[in-house]
Each structure stands twice: as C-alpha cells, then as structure tokens.
Design a protein around this motif. Sequence first.
Motif, PDB file in Angstrom:
ATOM      1  N   ARG A  75      28.712 -10.031  17.627  1.00 35.87           N
ATOM      2  CA  ARG A  75      28.276  -8.672  17.970  1.00 35.87           C
ATOM      3  C   ARG A  75      26.766  -8.532  18.126  1.00 35.87           C
ATOM      4  O   ARG A  75      26.293  -7.459  18.507  1.00 35.87           O
ATOM      5  CB  ARG A  75      28.782  -7.675  16.914  1.00 35.87           C
ATOM      6  N   GLY A  76      26.022  -9.560  17.791  1.00 38.46           N
ATOM      7  CA  GLY A  76      24.580  -9.517  17.980  1.00 38.46           C
ATOM      8  C   GLY A  76      23.815  -9.499  16.672  1.00 38.46           C
ATOM      9  O   GLY A  76      24.335  -9.144  15.608  1.00 38.46           O
ATOM     10  N   ARG A  77      22.545  -9.897  16.758  1.00 39.07           N
ATOM     11  CA  ARG A  77      21.702  -9.991  15.560  1.00 39.07           C
ATOM     12  C   ARG A  77      21.262  -8.610  15.069  1.00 39.07           C
ATOM     13  O   ARG A  77      21.142  -8.381  13.871  1.00 39.07           O
ATOM     14  CB  ARG A  77      20.454 -10.825  15.839  1.00 39.07           C
ATOM     15  N   LYS A  78      21.050  -7.680  15.991  1.00 41.21           N
ATOM     16  CA  LYS A  78      20.460  -6.401  15.613  1.00 41.21           C
ATOM     17  C   LYS A  78      21.350  -5.615  14.668  1.00 41.21           C
ATOM     18  O   LYS A  78      20.857  -5.023  13.693  1.00 41.21           O
ATOM     19  CB  LYS A  78      20.150  -5.583  16.878  1.00 41.21           C
ATOM     20  N   VAL A  79      22.633  -5.562  14.933  1.00 44.14           N
ATOM     21  CA  VAL A  79      23.528  -4.782  14.086  1.00 44.14           C
ATOM     22  C   VAL A  79      23.539  -5.333  12.663  1.00 44.14           C
ATOM     23  O   VAL A  79      23.619  -4.573  11.680  1.00 44.14           O
ATOM     24  CB  VAL A  79      24.955  -4.748  14.682  1.00 44.14           C
ATOM     25  N   VAL A  80      23.414  -6.650  12.520  1.00 43.40           N
ATOM     26  CA  VAL A  80      23.393  -7.250  11.191  1.00 43.40           C
ATOM     27  C   VAL A  80      22.069  -6.944  10.492  1.00 43.40           C
ATOM     28  O   VAL A  80      22.037  -6.679   9.278  1.00 43.40           O
ATOM     29  CB  VAL A  80      23.640  -8.762  11.282  1.00 43.40           C
ATOM     30  N   MET A  81      20.958  -6.953  11.238  1.00 46.35           N
ATOM     31  CA  MET A  81      19.684  -6.566  10.641  1.00 46.35           C
ATOM     32  C   MET A  81      19.720  -5.121  10.158  1.00 46.35           C
ATOM     33  O   MET A  81      19.162  -4.788   9.099  1.00 46.35           O
ATOM     34  CB  MET A  81      18.543  -6.753  11.646  1.00 46.35           C
ATOM     35  N   LEU A  82      20.367  -4.246  10.915  1.00 51.05           N
ATOM     36  CA  LEU A  82      20.478  -2.842  10.510  1.00 51.05           C
ATOM     37  C   LEU A  82      21.267  -2.711   9.200  1.00 51.05           C
ATOM     38  O   LEU A  82      20.908  -1.901   8.336  1.00 51.05           O
ATOM     39  CB  LEU A  82      21.143  -2.023  11.613  1.00 51.05           C
ATOM     40  N   ILE A  83      22.322  -3.505   9.056  1.00 54.24           N
ATOM     41  CA  ILE A  83      23.092  -3.484   7.809  1.00 54.24           C
ATOM     42  C   ILE A  83      22.201  -3.876   6.635  1.00 54.24           C
ATOM     43  O   ILE A  83      22.214  -3.252   5.567  1.00 54.24           O
ATOM     44  CB  ILE A  83      24.306  -4.420   7.918  1.00 54.24           C
ATOM     45  N   GLU A 189      17.210  -7.519  21.505  1.00 54.08           N
ATOM     46  CA  GLU A 189      17.730  -8.865  21.300  1.00 54.08           C
ATOM     47  C   GLU A 189      18.201  -9.484  22.606  1.00 54.08           C
ATOM     48  O   GLU A 189      18.399  -8.791  23.607  1.00 54.08           O
ATOM     49  CB  GLU A 189      18.874  -8.853  20.285  1.00 54.08           C
ATOM     50  N   ILE A 190      18.372 -10.803  22.569  1.00 56.39           N
ATOM     51  CA  ILE A 190      18.842 -11.553  23.727  1.00 56.39           C
ATOM     52  C   ILE A 190      20.355 -11.673  23.646  1.00 56.39           C
ATOM     53  O   ILE A 190      20.914 -12.018  22.601  1.00 56.39           O
ATOM     54  CB  ILE A 190      18.205 -12.953  23.768  1.00 56.39           C
ATOM     55  N   GLN A 191      21.025 -11.404  24.765  1.00 58.90           N
ATOM     56  CA  GLN A 191      22.482 -11.537  24.799  1.00 58.90           C
ATOM     57  C   GLN A 191      22.856 -13.010  24.763  1.00 58.90           C
ATOM     58  O   GLN A 191      22.408 -13.805  25.596  1.00 58.90           O
ATOM     59  CB  GLN A 191      23.040 -10.890  26.068  1.00 58.90           C
ATOM     60  N   GLN A 192      23.676 -13.378  23.782  1.00 59.65           N
ATOM     61  CA  GLN A 192      24.077 -14.774  23.632  1.00 59.65           C
ATOM     62  C   GLN A 192      25.421 -15.012  24.308  1.00 59.65           C
ATOM     63  O   GLN A 192      26.252 -14.107  24.412  1.00 59.65           O
ATOM     64  CB  GLN A 192      24.184 -15.136  22.143  1.00 59.65           C
ATOM     65  N   PRO A 193      25.679 -16.248  24.783  1.00 61.80           N
ATOM     66  CA  PRO A 193      27.000 -16.568  25.345  1.00 61.80           C
ATOM     67  C   PRO A 193      28.082 -16.423  24.288  1.00 61.80           C
ATOM     68  O   PRO A 193      27.837 -16.635  23.105  1.00 61.80           O
ATOM     69  CB  PRO A 193      26.856 -18.028  25.794  1.00 61.80           C
ATOM     70  N   GLN A 194      29.266 -16.043  24.708  1.00 61.45           N
ATOM     71  CA  GLN A 194      30.366 -15.851  23.776  1.00 61.45           C
ATOM     72  C   GLN A 194      30.804 -17.193  23.180  1.00 61.45           C
ATOM     73  O   GLN A 194      30.727 -18.236  23.816  1.00 61.45           O
ATOM     74  CB  GLN A 194      31.566 -15.208  24.479  1.00 61.45           C
ATOM     75  N   PRO A 330      23.082 -21.938  20.480  1.00 59.09           N
ATOM     76  CA  PRO A 330      22.749 -20.513  20.347  1.00 59.09           C
ATOM     77  C   PRO A 330      23.905 -19.635  19.889  1.00 59.09           C
ATOM     78  O   PRO A 330      23.707 -18.689  19.130  1.00 59.09           O
ATOM     79  CB  PRO A 330      22.286 -20.135  21.761  1.00 59.09           C
ATOM     80  N   ASN A 331      25.130 -19.940  20.331  1.00 58.25           N
ATOM     81  CA  ASN A 331      26.258 -19.063  20.001  1.00 58.25           C
ATOM     82  C   ASN A 331      26.880 -19.355  18.642  1.00 58.25           C
ATOM     83  O   ASN A 331      27.918 -18.801  18.299  1.00 58.25           O
ATOM     84  CB  ASN A 331      27.340 -19.145  21.084  1.00 58.25           C
TER      85      ASN A 331
END
Length: 386
Positions: A75-83, A189-194, A330-331
Amino acid sequence: MNVFLSFHPVLRRNLLILFTAGLLFWSGLAALLPTLPLYIQRTGASDHMVGIVMGTFAAGLIASRGWLSRLADHRGRKVVMLIGMVAVAVAPLGYILTDSIPMLMGIRAVHGISIAAFALAYSALVVDLSPPDHRGEVIGFMSLVNPIGMALGPAIGGYAQAWFGFTPMFLISAGLGTVGLVCTTQVKEIQQPQSTAAQAQHNYFWRLLLSPRIRIPAIVLLLVGLTFGSLSTFIPLFIQDVGAQLNVGLFYTAVALASFSIRLIVGPASDRYGRGIFISISLIFYAVAMLLLWQAHHAATFLLAGVINGAGSGTLVPMIAALMADRSYPNERGRTFGVCMLGFDAGIALAASSGAMGGPGELSGHFWHLCCFIASGIGSLPGICG
C-alpha cells in the motif's frame, strides 16, 4: 552535501520534508527516554517492574512488524509512516491518564508500534529515493534524523520534567509527534511495482528470516537491540543509584552527538569500501561502551561511554539500512527491513527482562554481560560481507 545539490528541486524538497518529519518523530519519541522509567518508578513499581513495563515496547514492535512490513510494500510507505506518527503523538497522552501498571504496559505496547511503522517506512522510502551509486551517502545523511532527535529529545524531556513536571513533558512529546504528523502528510512517495504472487504469500515474510542475506544482519541487530533496550530502560535508574552528578538527558545527548558526527564520514566511505568493515567496527564500539558502563561511577565515565556508544550506533544504523537495500528488490524492501529488524525487537525485549535487577552492582554486571555477548557476536560477521 554536493550530491543533494545535484538532485532535482522537487526531489530535494521531498527529502527535506521527509527529513523534518523524521526529526520530529525521533525528538518526540526520545523526549521520554530519561524520564519515563522514573515516572513508572514513581507509581511504586520496583526496578524489576520498570523493566517489564519498558520491555512491553518491544511487544508492540514484534506484534506489528509483520503486517506493517507487508503494508509498506503493498500500500505504500507513506501510510505506514502516518501510522507511526499517530502512535508517537497519541501514546504520551495515555501516560498522563493513568498510573496503573497494566494500563501503562498497554500504552507502552502501542507506543512500540511507532518505531515498527515509521522507522521501517522511512528507511524504505529513503532507499527508494536514493541513486544506487550514492546510496550510502544519502542514507547516511537522511539517517541523521535519529542522532539529532536523540540529542534534542532527551534534553527537551529531561529539562521539561525538571522544570515543569511530568504532565507538561508528556504534552511536549505529543506536540512534537503531532507536528511531525502534519509534515508526513506532505511527503511524496514513489510508486513501486506490485509484488509477485510468490512474494505476496503470508509466509514469505517469515521465510526471509532464514535466508543467508538476512540472517546475519538480524543477529547483529539482536546485539544492538540488547544495548538499546538496556540504555533506554536502566541508564536513568543506574545513574541515579550510583549517585553520579549527571542529568540523564546529557548522556543521551552525548550518544546523539557522536552518532551524528560519525555518520557524515561512514556513509560516503561505505560506497567506496563496502558495508561489512564498518559494521564490524560498530560492534567493537558497542562492546567498549558496555565495558565502560560496567565500571562507571562518575559523570565523565558515563559521558565517555555515551560517546563511544553513539559512534557505534551512528556507524551501524546507516550501514545495515544500506546493506539491506543492496540485498533486496524495491517491491520487497518493506518486508526485508521488517524481518531484519525483528532481531532488534527481540534484543529490546530480552534486555528489559534480563536486566530488571535491584541494585547498582547488579545493573553494572548486566552491562558487563552485554559487553561479553557483543564481543562474542563479532565472530559471526563474515556473513555480512558476502
């Protein structure tokens, strides 16, 4: 610094916002280091119970590490940083509301989620944004948020408690986290490959732990977690017990200043000479610091131990982050960092429980045991260089 001037202005701005958020996170978290053990002790808790309460921080870390790592990749790094920022902003308010030991343990566990979330996602995002040929230098610079925050936070917390009391100190800590939360919302943030189907499997996270690229770094972080857990839990009590004339916040400031200074050197040097040699040196620093604490009775000895410990952490932390980035795609960086950090989590928990003793002689013996343990672990380091 020249490498940052060569970046596109949008990237520089993003890194600056990210750096500010990290600085506020670590300052808010570290503001409680010199005072929270004393606050728990004031409720009538024994040194043993103080260790148990402080150790539940690791319970929150360990319980949340797995799903937060997967969340960072999916789901991305940002949402985890917000938590993580929410946890560091809210937990200090919980300490104000209760002096019940069971409640304090629960709040401390929630507080542990903050590092599991923010530190993991921050490291992964910094690596995402770093050019591979300057990875060590960029990680070294961006990881300065830790020593700067660890210098400012304990000083702020220590003096706030001395001048105003525990409640204002907790409010200041929560305020730093709240401002950091606002900054985090502005990070791009940068969108990472799935992830592939195989990597998306739940047990992939745990299989990583046994892989050669993760196992030895995790052992190294176990050793470091032992020292971090001991310092954050027992140094305030130990300094008080031996009667050293030293503000506990100054010990953490000495750690942070040394950590800050050495990162400016080892980051660029690791891009040229590799990560393994610096990780080996860092464990030697840790062992010497624990040896000094074993015999410490005066302020000067405590401060010297703090400086050497800071040199160890300032060398090790960016080197482990760079090494894990070198060894991962990266993923999968969120899970790779998360699995590796399980060693750190376990070290914090073991330090708090094994060091929960009653007197200054027993606590100094605990630091001696750590010195021997860390020294014996240096023999496993050839796996770092492979």
